[in-house]
Write a protein that holds these residues in place. Structure first.
Motif, PDB file in Angstrom:
ATOM      1  N   PRO A  62       0.818  -1.219   0.000  1.00  0.00           N
ATOM      2  CA  PRO A  62       0.000   0.000   0.000  1.00  0.00           C
ATOM      3  C   PRO A  62       0.857   1.277   0.000  1.00  0.00           C
ATOM      4  CG  PRO A  62      -1.006  -1.613   1.422  1.00  0.00           C
ATOM      5  CD  PRO A  62       0.363  -2.160   1.031  1.00  0.00           C
ATOM      6  N   ALA A  63       2.130   1.170   0.308  1.00  0.00           N
ATOM      7  CA  ALA A  63       3.037   2.330   0.270  1.00  0.00           C
ATOM      8  C   ALA A  63       3.527   2.623  -1.155  1.00  0.00           C
ATOM      9  CB  ALA A  63       4.239   2.072   1.180  1.00  0.00           C
ATOM     10  N   TRP A  64       3.134   1.825  -2.129  1.00  0.00           N
ATOM     11  CA  TRP A  64       3.575   2.018  -3.513  1.00  0.00           C
ATOM     12  C   TRP A  64       3.224   3.419  -3.999  1.00  0.00           C
ATOM     13  CZ3 TRP A  64       0.415   1.223  -8.282  1.00  0.00           C
ATOM     14  CH2 TRP A  64       1.191   1.271  -9.441  1.00  0.00           C
ATOM     15  N   ASP A  65       4.159   4.088  -4.662  1.00  0.00           N
ATOM     16  CA  ASP A  65       3.983   5.469  -5.104  1.00  0.00           C
ATOM     17  C   ASP A  65       3.313   5.612  -6.469  1.00  0.00           C
ATOM     18  OD1 ASP A  65       5.950   4.763  -6.953  1.00  0.00           O
ATOM     19  OD2 ASP A  65       7.493   6.079  -6.096  1.00  0.00           O
ATOM     20  N   GLY A  66       2.895   4.527  -7.066  1.00  0.00           N
ATOM     21  CA  GLY A  66       2.205   4.589  -8.354  1.00  0.00           C
ATOM     22  C   GLY A  66       3.119   4.521  -9.563  1.00  0.00           C
ATOM     23  N   GLN A  67       4.419   4.508  -9.343  1.00  0.00           N
ATOM     24  CA  GLN A  67       5.383   4.420 -10.440  1.00  0.00           C
ATOM     25  C   GLN A  67       5.728   2.957 -10.703  1.00  0.00           C
ATOM     26  OE1 GLN A  67       6.424   7.075 -12.325  1.00  0.00           O
ATOM     27  NE2 GLN A  67       4.824   8.053 -11.110  1.00  0.00           N
ATOM     28  N   PRO A  68       5.478   2.471 -11.934  1.00  0.00           N
ATOM     29  CA  PRO A  68       5.830   1.084 -12.243  1.00  0.00           C
ATOM     30  C   PRO A  68       7.324   0.840 -12.021  1.00  0.00           C
ATOM     31  CG  PRO A  68       4.421   1.992 -13.945  1.00  0.00           C
ATOM     32  CD  PRO A  68       4.819   3.141 -13.056  1.00  0.00           C
ATOM     33  N   LEU A  69       7.625  -0.368 -11.608  1.00  0.00           N
ATOM     34  CA  LEU A  69       9.006  -0.788 -11.362  1.00  0.00           C
ATOM     35  C   LEU A  69       9.464  -1.631 -12.556  1.00  0.00           C
ATOM     36  CD1 LEU A  69       7.750  -1.647  -7.939  1.00  0.00           C
ATOM     37  CD2 LEU A  69       9.706  -0.144  -8.158  1.00  0.00           C
ATOM     38  N   ILE A  70      10.739  -1.575 -12.863  1.00  0.00           N
ATOM     39  CA  ILE A  70      11.277  -2.311 -14.011  1.00  0.00           C
ATOM     40  C   ILE A  70      12.195  -3.424 -13.498  1.00  0.00           C
ATOM     41  CG2 ILE A  70      12.540  -2.139 -16.198  1.00  0.00           C
ATOM     42  CD1 ILE A  70       9.933  -0.460 -16.077  1.00  0.00           C
ATOM     43  N   SER A  71      11.915  -4.648 -13.946  1.00  0.00           N
ATOM     44  CA  SER A  71      12.735  -5.794 -13.546  1.00  0.00           C
ATOM     45  C   SER A  71      14.066  -5.766 -14.295  1.00  0.00           C
ATOM     46  CB  SER A  71      11.992  -7.099 -13.839  1.00  0.00           C
ATOM     47  OG  SER A  71      11.824  -7.269 -15.229  1.00  0.00           O
ATOM     48  N   ASP A  72      14.990  -6.601 -13.871  1.00  0.00           N
ATOM     49  CA  ASP A  72      16.304  -6.681 -14.517  1.00  0.00           C
ATOM     50  C   ASP A  72      16.202  -7.026 -16.001  1.00  0.00           C
ATOM     51  OD1 ASP A  72      17.626  -6.030 -12.188  1.00  0.00           O
ATOM     52  OD2 ASP A  72      18.082  -8.118 -11.669  1.00  0.00           O
ATOM     53  N   ASP A  73      15.149  -7.750 -16.368  1.00  0.00           N
ATOM     54  CA  ASP A  73      14.990  -8.126 -17.778  1.00  0.00           C
ATOM     55  C   ASP A  73      14.083  -7.156 -18.551  1.00  0.00           C
ATOM     56  OD1 ASP A  73      12.487  -8.828 -16.816  1.00  0.00           O
ATOM     57  OD2 ASP A  73      12.705 -10.962 -17.243  1.00  0.00           O
ATOM     58  N   GLY A  74      13.775  -6.001 -17.937  1.00  0.00           N
ATOM     59  CA  GLY A  74      13.064  -4.937 -18.635  1.00  0.00           C
ATOM     60  C   GLY A  74      11.548  -4.994 -18.580  1.00  0.00           C
ATOM     61  N   ARG A  75      10.983  -5.949 -17.844  1.00  0.00           N
ATOM     62  CA  ARG A  75       9.523  -6.003 -17.731  1.00  0.00           C
ATOM     63  C   ARG A  75       9.039  -5.044 -16.644  1.00  0.00           C
ATOM     64  NH1 ARG A  75       8.478 -12.378 -17.325  1.00  0.00           N
ATOM     65  NH2 ARG A  75      10.642 -12.406 -16.642  1.00  0.00           N
ATOM     66  N   THR A  76       7.845  -4.507 -16.859  1.00  0.00           N
ATOM     67  CA  THR A  76       7.230  -3.570 -15.929  1.00  0.00           C
ATOM     68  C   THR A  76       6.420  -4.334 -14.882  1.00  0.00           C
ATOM     69  OG1 THR A  76       7.067  -1.941 -17.675  1.00  0.00           O
ATOM     70  CG2 THR A  76       5.642  -1.612 -15.777  1.00  0.00           C
ATOM     71  N   PHE A  77       6.546  -3.905 -13.618  1.00  0.00           N
ATOM     72  CA  PHE A  77       5.779  -4.518 -12.536  1.00  0.00           C
ATOM     73  C   PHE A  77       5.170  -3.466 -11.637  1.00  0.00           C
ATOM     74  CE2 PHE A  77       8.075  -8.192 -13.896  1.00  0.00           C
ATOM     75  CZ  PHE A  77       7.152  -9.208 -13.725  1.00  0.00           C
ATOM     76  N   THR A  78       4.005  -3.810 -11.097  1.00  0.00           N
ATOM     77  CA  THR A  78       3.296  -3.032 -10.092  1.00  0.00           C
ATOM     78  C   THR A  78       2.784  -4.049  -9.068  1.00  0.00           C
ATOM     79  OG1 THR A  78       1.101  -3.244 -11.075  1.00  0.00           O
ATOM     80  CG2 THR A  78       2.496  -1.437 -11.909  1.00  0.00           C
ATOM     81  N   PRO A  79       2.313  -3.605  -7.915  1.00  0.00           N
ATOM     82  CA  PRO A  79       1.762  -4.573  -6.962  1.00  0.00           C
ATOM     83  C   PRO A  79       0.620  -5.423  -7.548  1.00  0.00           C
ATOM     84  CG  PRO A  79       2.236  -2.529  -5.837  1.00  0.00           C
ATOM     85  CD  PRO A  79       2.430  -2.265  -7.321  1.00  0.00           C
ATOM     86  N   HIS A  80      -0.328  -4.783  -8.222  1.00  0.00           N
ATOM     87  CA  HIS A  80      -1.438  -5.556  -8.786  1.00  0.00           C
ATOM     88  C   HIS A  80      -0.955  -6.540  -9.843  1.00  0.00           C
ATOM     89  CE1 HIS A  80      -4.955  -3.901  -6.818  1.00  0.00           C
ATOM     90  NE2 HIS A  80      -4.489  -2.677  -6.998  1.00  0.00           N
ATOM     91  N   LYS A  81       0.008  -6.125 -10.640  1.00  0.00           N
ATOM     92  CA  LYS A  81       0.520  -7.016 -11.683  1.00  0.00           C
ATOM     93  C   LYS A  81       1.239  -8.213 -11.061  1.00  0.00           C
ATOM     94  CE  LYS A  81       3.231  -7.146 -15.916  1.00  0.00           C
ATOM     95  NZ  LYS A  81       3.949  -6.310 -16.900  1.00  0.00           N
ATOM     96  N   ALA A  82       1.989  -7.990 -10.003  1.00  0.00           N
ATOM     97  CA  ALA A  82       2.674  -9.103  -9.345  1.00  0.00           C
ATOM     98  C   ALA A  82       1.664 -10.113  -8.811  1.00  0.00           C
ATOM     99  CB  ALA A  82       3.574  -8.583  -8.230  1.00  0.00           C
TER     100      ALA A  82
END
Length: 149
Positions: free
Chosen positions: A24-44
């Motif tokens: 819930p502390a997520w700032d709304g900015q997608p995170l990028i994995s080492d292999d370049g994929r985008t992740f967010t809490p809901h996506k995980a």
């Protein structure tokens, strides 16, 4: 090894769920994995869930002796609008309920068949044990978001 391989899936779920309460502390900015994929809490959470659903369907097809359904997921290549939504305390509770039930279903399903089925040769497909061992890495998706506390 005689321990129910489904337990491995439950353990992977629990490792994933150690991180989820911080999201819930997520700032709304997608995170990028080492292999370049985008992740967010809901996506995980979606990817963990979909991965388990996919392999649970595979287990059921193998036990029924029917072909498995072809994989046509967009998987982690897709980041949907829903994946970008804020992640709330209620989302934590929903993820805990959903993922624990799915993980437990693997243990219960494997317990419901003769242990000889776990290692039975399935031709071109993995054995049931190999499927469970593959799912040990479910927490990789949670790790892409990480601890946000």
């Amino acid at each position: 090894m005689t321990e129910n391989p489904g337990v491995l899936v439950e353990q992977a779920v629990e490792r994933s769920l150690r991180l989820v309460p911080t999201w819930p502390a997520w700032d709304g900015q997608p995170l990028i994995s080492d292999d370049g994929r985008t992740f967010t809490p809901h996506k995980a959470v979606r990817r963990i869930t979909d991965h388990m659903v996919d392999h649970l369907a595979e287990v059921e097809a193998l036990l029924a002796g029917v072909p498995t359904q072809p994989d046509e997921w967009h998987a982690s290549a897709l980041t949907s609008a829903a994946d970008l939504a804020p992640f709330t305390v209620e989302d934590v509770q929903e993820a805990e309920q959903r993922l624990r039930r799915l993980g437990r279903t693997f243990t219960l399903r494997y317990a419901a068949v003769d242990p000889a089925e776990w290692d039975k040769d399935r031709g071109a497909n993995w054995t049931l044990r190999q499927i469970a061992e593959h799912l040990v890495e479910l927490d990789w998706y949670a790790d892409q978001v990480g601890d946000l506390s």
